[in-house]
Design an enzyme around this catalytic site. Structure first.
Site, short mmCIF file in Angstrom:
data_model
loop_
_atom_site.label_atom_id
_atom_site.label_comp_id
_atom_site.label_asym_id
_atom_site.label_seq_id
_atom_site.Cartn_x
_atom_site.Cartn_y
_atom_site.Cartn_z
CB SER A 155 13.30 15.38 14.89
OG SER A 155 13.19 16.29 15.97
CE1 TYR A 195 7.68 15.12 15.10
CE2 TYR A 195 9.52 15.21 16.63
CZ TYR A 195 8.94 15.59 15.43
OH TYR A 195 9.62 16.42 14.57
P1 NAD Z 1 4.53 21.25 8.40
O1 NAD Z 1 3.28 20.95 9.17
O2 NAD Z 1 4.69 22.58 7.76
O3 NAD Z 1 4.80 20.12 7.32
C1 NAD Z 1 4.33 18.82 7.43
C2 NAD Z 1 3.97 18.35 6.05
O4 NAD Z 1 3.50 17.00 6.15
C3 NAD Z 1 2.85 19.20 5.43
O5 NAD Z 1 3.13 19.40 4.06
C4 NAD Z 1 1.64 18.31 5.60
O6 NAD Z 1 0.66 18.55 4.60
C5 NAD Z 1 2.27 16.94 5.45
N1 NAD Z 1 1.45 15.85 5.95
C6 NAD Z 1 0.88 15.72 7.17
N2 NAD Z 1 0.14 14.59 7.21
C7 NAD Z 1 0.27 14.00 6.01
C8 NAD Z 1 -0.28 12.83 5.41
N3 NAD Z 1 -1.11 12.03 6.09
N4 NAD Z 1 0.04 12.55 4.14
C9 NAD Z 1 0.85 13.38 3.42
N5 NAD Z 1 1.38 14.49 3.92
C10 NAD Z 1 1.09 14.81 5.19
O7 NAD Z 1 5.73 21.00 9.44
P2 NAD Z 1 7.31 21.07 9.24
O8 NAD Z 1 7.79 21.76 10.46
O9 NAD Z 1 7.70 21.56 7.93
O10 NAD Z 1 7.72 19.52 9.39
C11 NAD Z 1 8.23 18.74 8.34
C12 NAD Z 1 9.06 17.59 8.91
O11 NAD Z 1 10.17 18.13 9.63
C13 NAD Z 1 8.28 16.70 9.88
O12 NAD Z 1 8.66 15.34 9.69
C14 NAD Z 1 8.77 17.19 11.23
O13 NAD Z 1 8.69 16.19 12.21
C15 NAD Z 1 10.21 17.55 10.91
N6 NAD Z 1 10.82 18.49 11.87
C16 NAD Z 1 10.33 19.78 12.01
C17 NAD Z 1 10.94 20.64 12.92
C18 NAD Z 1 10.49 22.07 13.10
O14 NAD Z 1 10.94 22.73 14.04
N7 NAD Z 1 9.63 22.62 12.27
C19 NAD Z 1 12.01 20.17 13.70
C20 NAD Z 1 12.46 18.86 13.53
C21 NAD Z 1 11.85 18.03 12.61
#
Ligand code: NAD
Length: 257
Positions: free
Chosen positions: A139, A152
């Site tokens: 991130s 986080y």
């Molecule tokens: P999201 O909530 O759509 O995706 C998260 C995924 O992780 C989901 O598929 C969820 O089912 C899964 N998950 C959660 N707990 C779990 C567990 N215990 N076991 C297995 N799977 C599990 O969110 P996202 O925005 O797509 O985030 C995905 C990644 O990207 C994360 O690591 C997040 O920190 C990172 N990220 C997101 C953003 C953003 O703006 N959306 C920015 C920077 C980093």
């Protein structure tokens, strides 16, 4: 670049960035393994849709990334893991003195320790296949901090450190390890926050996006899940064979500020 013949395992990929990455890797020809902690018909249906659309093999395997043994079992069950994308992640926001201990433990387990366990299980497979790519979804918060997101930010900085160590341990092999550092990405999770924030600040959708959500993102545009997937595909290409142990920011200029 065709990834035909390669198997990619993407943790936390039944929504958002993980699902977008799975689609782009499959479009590039890889067989993909989707994952989350649920085991619903719609989870398996996502894999069927990818198979149907791309002609590659897609499967869904349930495994809880908060549990080390399930992280390792996911890789074993996949049977092959040429490309490992550590993406599963959760968030909690609170000042440090009030930060619930169980939330701290869950965030460190899911966002950081899971990547250690999957990498430990996948590297021997990559070594016997003679090729491998580890892509960790960190991130902008793996490189910078904000208040109230202690777990986080600690986890994401940890992921960047783990990425560098993985790269050094595989440096003389045809295996690379890198981290993608997204800024704000428009995922269903983020989209769902817009109506409440509009009410809270009495602002239009456009103002919430520009002046609240994308305050720190100079481009004033969300990154997309397709861009995350495209960056993953690039890191799997021959052009990226000497890119290892580093971070690629896809953040509209956030970390340039
Ligand atoms: P999201 O909530 O759509 O995706 C998260 C995924 O992780 C989901 O598929 C969820 O089912 C899964 N998950 C959660 N707990 C779990 C567990 N215990 N076991 C297995 N799977 C599990 O969110 P996202 O925005 O797509 O985030 C995905 C990644 O990207 C994360 O690591 C997040 O920190 C990172 N990220 C997101 C953003 C953003 O703006 N959306 C920015 C920077 C980093």
């Amino acid at each position: 670049m065709s990834l035909a013949g390669k198997t990619a395992v993407i943790t936390g990929s039944n929504s958002g960035i993980g699902l977008g990455v799975a689609w782009e890797l499959a479009r590039a020809g890889a067989d993909v393994v989707l994952n989350s902690f649920t085991d619903r018909d719609e989870d398996h249906a996502l894999a069927e849709e990818i198979s149907k659309e791309t002609g590659t093999k897609a499967r869904y395997i349930k495994a809880d990334m908060s549990k080390g043994d399930e992280c390792r079992a996911l890789i074993e069950q996949a049977g092959a893991c040429d490309i490992l994308v550590n993406n599963a992640g959760i968030q909690h926001v609170a000042p440090i003195p009030e930060f619930p201990v169980e939330k701290w433990d869950a965030i460190i387990a899911i966002n950081l320790s899971s990547a250690f366990h999957t990498t430990a299980a996948a590297l021997p497979m990559m070594r016997s296949a003679g090729w491998g790519r580890v892509v960790n979804i960190a991130s902008a918060h793996g490189l910078t901090a904000s208040p109230y997101k202690s777990a986080y930010i600690a986890a994401k900085h940890g992921v960047v450190g783990l990425t560098k160590t993985t790269a050094l341990e595989t440096a003389e092999e045809p295996i690379t390890a890198n981290a993608i550092c997204p800024g704000y990405v428009l995922t269903p999770l983020v989209e769902a926050q817009i109506p409440d924030t509009m009410k809270e600040y009495d602002m239009s959708r456009e103002d919430v996006i520009k002046n609240v959500m994308l305050k720190r993102q100079p481009s004033k545009e969300f990154a997309t899940v397709e861009q995350m997937g495209g960056t993953c595909v690039f890191l799997c290409s021959d052009a990226a064979a000497q890119i290892t142990g580093t971070t690629i920011s896809v953040d509209g200029g956030w970390t340039a500020l």
